[in-house]
Design a protein around this motif. Structure first.
Motif, PDB file in Angstrom:
ATOM      1  N   SER A  22      74.238  58.032  57.210  1.00  0.00           N
ATOM      2  CA  SER A  22      73.507  57.784  55.974  1.00  0.00           C
ATOM      3  C   SER A  22      74.325  56.870  55.078  1.00  0.00           C
ATOM      4  CB  SER A  22      73.250  59.106  55.253  1.00  0.00           C
ATOM      5  OG  SER A  22      72.611  58.895  54.011  1.00  0.00           O
ATOM      6  N   THR A  23      73.679  55.855  54.563  1.00  0.00           N
ATOM      7  CA  THR A  23      74.333  54.926  53.649  1.00  0.00           C
ATOM      8  C   THR A  23      73.441  54.699  52.432  1.00  0.00           C
ATOM      9  OG1 THR A  23      73.367  53.012  54.780  1.00  0.00           O
ATOM     10  CG2 THR A  23      75.552  53.708  55.508  1.00  0.00           C
ATOM     11  N   ASP A  24      74.062  54.253  51.359  1.00  0.00           N
ATOM     12  CA  ASP A  24      73.311  53.921  50.160  1.00  0.00           C
ATOM     13  C   ASP A  24      74.049  52.808  49.422  1.00  0.00           C
ATOM     14  OD1 ASP A  24      71.928  55.779  47.308  1.00  0.00           O
ATOM     15  OD2 ASP A  24      71.222  54.029  48.400  1.00  0.00           O
TER      16      ASP A  24
ATOM     17  N   LYS B  58      72.218  45.355  47.706  1.00  0.00           N
ATOM     18  CA  LYS B  58      71.349  45.680  48.842  1.00  0.00           C
ATOM     19  C   LYS B  58      70.924  44.417  49.574  1.00  0.00           C
ATOM     20  CE  LYS B  58      69.300  50.087  47.465  1.00  0.00           C
ATOM     21  NZ  LYS B  58      68.086  50.785  46.944  1.00  0.00           N
ATOM     22  N   GLY B  59      71.022  44.480  50.903  1.00  0.00           N
ATOM     23  CA  GLY B  59      70.643  43.332  51.712  1.00  0.00           C
ATOM     24  C   GLY B  59      71.762  42.328  51.912  1.00  0.00           C
ATOM     25  N   ARG B  60      72.863  42.483  51.164  1.00  0.00           N
ATOM     26  CA  ARG B  60      73.998  41.557  51.286  1.00  0.00           C
ATOM     27  C   ARG B  60      75.258  42.264  51.774  1.00  0.00           C
ATOM     28  NH1 ARG B  60      76.116  39.200  46.965  1.00  0.00           N
ATOM     29  NH2 ARG B  60      75.524  40.867  45.494  1.00  0.00           N
ATOM     30  N   PHE B  61      75.453  43.503  51.366  1.00  0.00           N
ATOM     31  CA  PHE B  61      76.652  44.261  51.732  1.00  0.00           C
ATOM     32  C   PHE B  61      76.292  45.343  52.747  1.00  0.00           C
ATOM     33  CE2 PHE B  61      79.296  43.741  47.554  1.00  0.00           C
ATOM     34  CZ  PHE B  61      79.108  42.374  47.609  1.00  0.00           C
ATOM     35  N   THR B  62      77.244  45.631  53.632  1.00  0.00           N
ATOM     36  CA  THR B  62      77.070  46.705  54.612  1.00  0.00           C
ATOM     37  C   THR B  62      78.332  47.558  54.659  1.00  0.00           C
ATOM     38  OG1 THR B  62      75.612  45.319  55.960  1.00  0.00           O
ATOM     39  CG2 THR B  62      76.552  47.276  57.004  1.00  0.00           C
ATOM     40  N   ILE B  63      78.170  48.854  54.459  1.00  0.00           N
ATOM     41  CA  ILE B  63      79.289  49.783  54.573  1.00  0.00           C
ATOM     42  C   ILE B  63      79.239  50.414  55.960  1.00  0.00           C
ATOM     43  CG2 ILE B  63      77.991  51.716  53.555  1.00  0.00           C
ATOM     44  CD1 ILE B  63      80.643  52.636  52.260  1.00  0.00           C
TER      45      ILE B  63
ATOM     46  N   LEU C 159      83.714  47.381  54.252  1.00  0.00           N
ATOM     47  CA  LEU C 159      82.627  46.841  53.439  1.00  0.00           C
ATOM     48  C   LEU C 159      82.474  45.367  53.816  1.00  0.00           C
ATOM     49  CD1 LEU C 159      80.570  47.543  51.199  1.00  0.00           C
ATOM     50  CD2 LEU C 159      82.180  46.519  49.575  1.00  0.00           C
ATOM     51  N   GLN C 160      81.420  45.074  54.549  1.00  0.00           N
ATOM     52  CA  GLN C 160      81.099  43.695  54.897  1.00  0.00           C
ATOM     53  C   GLN C 160      80.267  43.099  53.775  1.00  0.00           C
ATOM     54  OE1 GLN C 160      81.996  41.773  57.662  1.00  0.00           O
ATOM     55  NE2 GLN C 160      81.052  40.118  56.481  1.00  0.00           N
TER      56      GLN C 160
END
Length: 117
Positions: A56-58, A64-69, A80-81
């Motif tokens: 689960s991520t938030d 949103k839509g730019r960063f990925t944990i 953190l991408q």
């Protein structure tokens, strides 16, 4: 408990960076992990969070839509991408966790991200 961030730097708008946070001193796989940031003159804000097993991520609306944990529990590391970076993403980024077993909150030392042409 130790949280050590790395991967910050200077990047042009539209560019990408990948932050890492190496954790030690606790059972990493049991706890959710968070990334916060603090820009000059602003309050620290929650950027992204990931559950203990990563299912689960938030994210803050602004990323949103730019960063990925993501996390690798075998390496005790959370990432953190950050893609399509904007000047308003400029801040010190901090790794954070709350250990529910001891009711303690821990922070890393932070890593500077500067988005500028």
């Amino acid at each position: 408990v130790q949280l050590v961030e790395s991967g910050g730097g200077l990047v042009q708008p539209g560019g990408s960076l990948r932050l890492s946070c190496a954790a030690s001193g606790f059972t990493f796989s049991r706890y959710a992990m968070n990334w916060y940031r603090q820009a000059p003159g602003k309050e620290r804000e929650l950027v992204a969070t990931i559950s203990s097993v990563g299912g689960s991520t938030d994210y803050a609306d602004s990323v949103k839509g730019r960063f990925t944990i993501s996390r690798d529990n075998a390496k005790n590391t959370v990432y953190l991408q950050m893609n399509r970076l904007k000047p308003e993403d400029t801040a010190v980024y901090y790794c954070n966790t709350y250990l529910w077993l001891t009711r303690d909150t821990y922070w890393g030392q932070g890593t500077q991200v500067t988005v500028s042409s």
